[in-house]
Structure formats: C-alpha cells, structure tokens
Design an enzyme around this catalytic site. Structure first.
Site, PDB file in Angstrom:
ATOM      1  N   LYS A  61      -8.567  -4.742   8.009  1.00  0.00           N
ATOM      2  CA  LYS A  61      -7.497  -5.466   8.697  1.00  0.00           C
ATOM      3  C   LYS A  61      -8.031  -6.530   9.669  1.00  0.00           C
ATOM      4  O   LYS A  61      -9.172  -6.454  10.108  1.00  0.00           O
ATOM      5  CB  LYS A  61      -6.589  -4.478   9.433  1.00  0.00           C
TER       6      LYS A  61
ATOM      7  N   ASP B 130       6.713  -3.224   8.686  1.00  0.00           N
ATOM      8  CA  ASP B 130       5.346  -2.784   8.401  1.00  0.00           C
ATOM      9  C   ASP B 130       4.481  -4.031   8.525  1.00  0.00           C
ATOM     10  O   ASP B 130       4.389  -4.850   7.603  1.00  0.00           O
ATOM     11  CB  ASP B 130       5.246  -2.166   7.006  1.00  0.00           C
TER      12      ASP B 130
ATOM     13  N   HIS C 192      -0.433  -6.068   7.879  1.00  0.00           N
ATOM     14  CA  HIS C 192      -1.195  -7.264   7.482  1.00  0.00           C
ATOM     15  C   HIS C 192      -0.970  -8.430   8.442  1.00  0.00           C
ATOM     16  O   HIS C 192      -1.477  -9.512   8.181  1.00  0.00           O
ATOM     17  CB  HIS C 192      -0.740  -7.747   6.089  1.00  0.00           C
TER      18      HIS C 192
ATOM     19  N   ARG D 219       4.784  16.130  24.252  1.00  0.00           N
ATOM     20  CA  ARG D 219       4.857  16.154  25.716  1.00  0.00           C
ATOM     21  C   ARG D 219       5.827  15.093  26.211  1.00  0.00           C
ATOM     22  O   ARG D 219       6.107  14.110  25.518  1.00  0.00           O
ATOM     23  CB  ARG D 219       3.469  15.897  26.327  1.00  0.00           C
TER      24      ARG D 219
ATOM     25  N   ARG E 211      -3.274  10.654  19.019  1.00  0.00           N
ATOM     26  CA  ARG E 211      -3.746   9.674  20.005  1.00  0.00           C
ATOM     27  C   ARG E 211      -4.998   8.956  19.500  1.00  0.00           C
ATOM     28  O   ARG E 211      -5.890   9.570  18.917  1.00  0.00           O
ATOM     29  CB  ARG E 211      -4.068  10.366  21.338  1.00  0.00           C
TER      30      ARG E 211
ATOM     31  N   GLN F 203      -7.337  -0.418  10.227  1.00  0.00           N
ATOM     32  CA  GLN F 203      -8.290   0.094   9.239  1.00  0.00           C
ATOM     33  C   GLN F 203      -9.287  -1.032   8.914  1.00  0.00           C
ATOM     34  O   GLN F 203      -9.037  -2.206   9.195  1.00  0.00           O
ATOM     35  CB  GLN F 203      -7.462   0.586   8.030  1.00  0.00           C
TER      36      GLN F 203
ATOM     37  N   PHE G 100       0.854  -1.190   0.000  1.00  0.00           N
ATOM     38  CA  PHE G 100       0.000   0.000   0.000  1.00  0.00           C
ATOM     39  C   PHE G 100       0.890   1.240   0.000  1.00  0.00           C
ATOM     40  O   PHE G 100       1.965   1.248   0.596  1.00  0.00           O
ATOM     41  CB  PHE G 100      -0.921  -0.028   1.227  1.00  0.00           C
TER      42      PHE G 100
ATOM     43  N   TYR H 116       1.154  22.109  29.211  1.00  0.00           N
ATOM     44  CA  TYR H 116       1.454  22.941  28.030  1.00  0.00           C
ATOM     45  C   TYR H 116       2.957  23.114  27.847  1.00  0.00           C
ATOM     46  O   TYR H 116       3.459  24.225  27.724  1.00  0.00           O
ATOM     47  CB  TYR H 116       0.725  24.286  28.138  1.00  0.00           C
TER      48      TYR H 116
HETATM   49  C1  LIG Z   1       1.069  -2.610   4.078  1.00  0.00           C
HETATM   50  C2  LIG Z   1       0.342  -1.427   4.643  1.00  0.00           C
HETATM   51  N1  LIG Z   1       1.048  -0.485   5.292  1.00  0.00           N
HETATM   52  C3  LIG Z   1       0.444   0.590   5.824  1.00  0.00           C
HETATM   53  C4  LIG Z   1      -0.919   0.767   5.730  1.00  0.00           C
HETATM   54  C5  LIG Z   1      -1.516   2.015   6.269  1.00  0.00           C
HETATM   55  O1  LIG Z   1      -2.437   1.823   7.289  1.00  0.00           O
HETATM   56  P1  LIG Z   1      -3.648   2.825   7.483  1.00  0.00           P
HETATM   57  O2  LIG Z   1      -4.621   2.632   6.389  1.00  0.00           O
HETATM   58  O3  LIG Z   1      -4.195   2.415   8.836  1.00  0.00           O
HETATM   59  O4  LIG Z   1      -3.098   4.206   7.528  1.00  0.00           O
HETATM   60  C6  LIG Z   1      -1.692  -0.206   5.070  1.00  0.00           C
HETATM   61  C7  LIG Z   1      -3.124  -0.157   4.916  1.00  0.00           C
HETATM   62  O5  LIG Z   1      -4.040   0.255   4.924  1.00  0.00           O
HETATM   63  C8  LIG Z   1      -1.041  -1.325   4.502  1.00  0.00           C
HETATM   64  O6  LIG Z   1      -1.735  -2.261   3.834  1.00  0.00           O
END
Ligand SMILES: Cc1ncc(COP(=O)(O)O)c(C=O)c1O
Length: 409
Positions: free
Chosen positions: A198, A169, A172, A227, A244, A195, A98, A234
């Site tokens: 997932k 990363d 998945h 922070r 967050r 997301q 992605f 602040y």
């Molecule tokens: C391989 C990969 N990295 C990063 C992301 C980014 O995640 P998000 O959509 O939660 O920002 C995604 C997917 O959505 C992804 O498939």
C-alpha cells in the site's frame, strides 16, 4: 522505419534499469523506531506513536477520528459491527476487489451481495447497486479501486434516503480526493490498509476514519477488547478483541506519512502522463477518470486491453511487456462472486441462512468477469514514483508491443 525486435524474441528491451523500489524509507523511520525501542513503550496503551499517527492520518483525510488497527480487513469488520450491522443484514460490495471487502462482511455475520462495476472506471456501478438493494440492505461498501474515488455522489444519494450506511473501502486511496475532498471523509466512515504493497505501509496495519463521534467511540471500544473510556481495566462491554496497532508499526507509519504528499503528487503527475500516452494506442483503455476525481492515489495504474482491437491477448501482452522491462500483472483471476468460497457458500459458522437465500452462481457480474478473464492489466504504484522519462519508457514498451502484435498470436 522498423521497430526493434521484441525483447521476448531476443531484441533489446526498452528498459534495463529497474523502476523505483518499494517501500521507501530512511532516517525518519529509523529514528522513530529506535526511539520506541529504547523507550520500552512498545504498546499503543503506553507510547505516543499510534496516537500521533491516528491524529495526523485522520486530519490528512478530512476526519476528526482515526482508529488504528492491525490490518485493513479487521478495520472493515470493526466499522460494520460498530455501525450496528447485524446477523443476516445485506451489504452491497463490488466483485472486483480484494477478497477482504466481502469476507469482512461475512466475519461481521452479515451477507455480501455483489453489484457489478463500471467497465471504464472499475468502480461500483450505481445502477447495479440500485438493482441490488432490498429491504435487508443495510450497508454499501464502495472500493476506491486503484486509488480512484468511486461515484460517491450517486452512491450516497441512493443510500441516504434509505438509511443505508456507506463505508468507503479506501485501502488503495491514501491521499486521493473527490471534488477536492479527501477519500476517507466522503461518507459515514472509511477504512484504510497499510499492508506491504500500500501507498502508506508498515508491512501490516489498518485504520478507520470517521467524523461520527458515536461511531468512532464504538470502533475504539471494539478495537480495545470492549473497553470504554470511563470503565476500569478489566471491564468489557461488547464482544470484541484486541485489534490495537503497535508502536513500532506506528513509528514507521509516521515516517511514511511525512512522505505521502510528495509521493502522491509524483504519482498523480506521472499517472496522468502515462494515461495520456496509452490512450492513443488502439485497444488500450486506461481507467477512465471522471472530473470528480481531483486526485487519484494511483495505488495501481489500471489498463483495460480489448484483445480484438489491440490485436493480441492480454496474457501475451503481459509476457511481452515483462520482457521489455516493465513489471505488470493480470490482477485478480476471479470475480469474487466466482470464488470457490462464494460459489460453495463455504461460510463456516457464519450467516447460516445465507445458504438458502443466496445463489452466488446465479449472480452475474459480466464487467468484473471480463476484466478478470481477459482484459485487466495492472502496473504497481512504485512504477510511478520515478521521473516522467521513467513512465515514458512504460508507454514506449506498450507502443512497441502493439507494433509487433501480429508476432504474439
Ligand atoms: C480493496 C482492499 N480492501 C481491503 C484490503 C484488506 O487490507 P489488509 O490486507 O490490510 O487486511 C485490501 C488489501 O490488502 C484491499 O486491497
């Protein structure tokens, strides 16, 4: 014996019942959501759901620290910034992923450099990574594509002696393991996404996991407006923002986490069953699984079609499978190095000197290209959440389409 006609041409589809729907939810999510609603403590700084989720998720993924953030893209960017990636540093990423894996690098003011994937595993090819390393390389981001851990032994062996950061990363790869160790704990730090599609989801959300105390503290500060624990409200120490996660999302995610182990076991056994059957069909190559992958998260079930050997084009097969009642897709239409964003270096205010230094048009990633152009076929994780008979229907549909391949020309 003749095979019944293709559903595409009016025959009876292999499958008329729907596959399991996604997301899966129930009383746990409802109860937690209502409790948060009624408590009035809706933000991470007041409630307990985010803190509980961070602790549970990190522990399940072999880490002491988990920092929950608004999405997986931001998780990548924060981890890079926290690790000290600076303007103009090079970060090696795969082209078959992605777009966020590469744009998070740009948003951290660094430069994504593409190294091709292995055509059989769909994960970063360590030889291509080795060839892409320069004195400016400061990080590598292996994607555990489809939920199968990348070749971490080889990548860490390349990175460690050179002082290069390895950031998984793991968007998945919830619950995946490599030599029995959880994805998320296989390098310096990792990021996850929650997301909608997932394997653990609250519609949106992300997480950074690490066993590095200093890196965790830096991520926590960046995700909370710069922070620091000993500072007053602040008081802000670094350029950052509010990333967050909220309590409602964490309430859902805690419910989802209760389901993860069972679902992961179901996907694993159904994924193995489907791979075994599809491997017998000429021209079909399910994602090759190295022995180091001790559990595949099967966020996607990936198949490579060799159109010449199979006897029909990938796009024709997709249409025929859909008609047989098997939802599937071609996945990414572009290798990232070919995306207009990279070809045109439309980087906006970011990394000004990348424009001169890099030519993405000249960066060739033939394995990624061929998957995008004509060979990748994706099945979603929810197709693996049913029974063994459900996935047998998928295999039967592939076999039927293969038997009728000459009609698809
Ligand atoms: C391989 C990969 N990295 C990063 C992301 C980014 O995640 P998000 O959509 O939660 O920002 C995604 C997917 O959505 C992804 O498939």
């Amino acid at each position: 014996m003749t095979t019944p006609a293709l559903a595409l041409f009016g025959g009876q589809p292999v499958r008329t019942r729907p596959f399991p729907l996604w997301p899966v939810f129930g009383a746990t999510e409802e109860e937690r959501l209502l409790r948060v609603l009624r408590s009035g403590q809706w933000g991470r700084l007041d409630g307990t759901e985010v803190a509980e989720f961070e602790e549970r998720f990190a522990a399940m993924h072999g880490c002491r620290h988990g920092i929950a953030v608004v999405n997986g893209t931001v998780a990548l960017r924060i981890a890079l910034l926290a690790a000290g990636i600076r303007a103009g540093d090079e970060v090696i990423v795969p082209p078959y992923t992605f777009v966020a894996t590469a744009t998070a690098v740009l948003e951290a003011n660094a430069i994504p450099v593409f190294a091709d994937i292995d055509l059989a595993t769909f994960n970063l090819d360590p030889q291509a990574v080795a060839a892409a390393i320069t004195p400016r390389t400061k990080a590598i981001i292996p994607v555990h594509f489809a939920g199968q851990p990348a070749d971490m032994d080889a990548l860490v062996a390349l990175a460690k002696p050179r002082g290069i950061l390895v950031l998984e990363d793991a968007a998945h790869a919830h619950g995946a393991t490599y030599r029995g160790r959880p994805a998320g704990s296989l390098a310096d730090a990792a990021t996850f996404s929650f997301q909608s599609s997932k394997n653990v989801t609250a519609g949106e959300g992300g997480m950074i996991t690490t066993n590095d105390d200093a890196l965790a503290a830096a991520c926590r500060s960046i995700h909370n407006c710069g922070r620091v624990p000993e500072g007053v409200w602040y008081e802000h120490h670094v350029v950052s923002g509010n990333y967050r996660l909220g309590e409602f999302q964490a309430a859902v995610l805690n419910g989802q986490l209760d389901r993860l182990e069972d679902q992961a076991q179901t996907r694993e056994s159904n994924g193995r069953r489907l791979a075994a059957r599809l491997a017998g069909i000429p021209g079909l190559h399910p994602q090759r699984r190295p022995t180091e992958c001790t559990r595949h998260a099967y966020h996607l079930f990936m198949v490579r079609i060799d159109p010449a050997l199979f006897g029909a084009s990938r796009d024709a097969v997709l249409k025929a499978l859909e008609a047989e009642g098997v939802p599937c897709s071609a996945g990414y239409g572009y290798s990232l190095n070919d995306q207009p964003l990279f070809r045109n270096k439309a980087f906006g205010p970011f990394v000004p000197d990348a424009r001169e230094r890099l030519d993405y048009g000249a960066m060739r990633c033939p394995n990624s290209d061929v998957l995008c152009r004509e060979q990748a076929l994706w099945l979603g994780q929810n197709l693996l959440l049913g029974s063994g008979e459900d996935v047998d229907d998928i295999a039967t549909a592939f076999e039927k389409v293969h038997a009728h391949r000459h009609e698809l020309a």
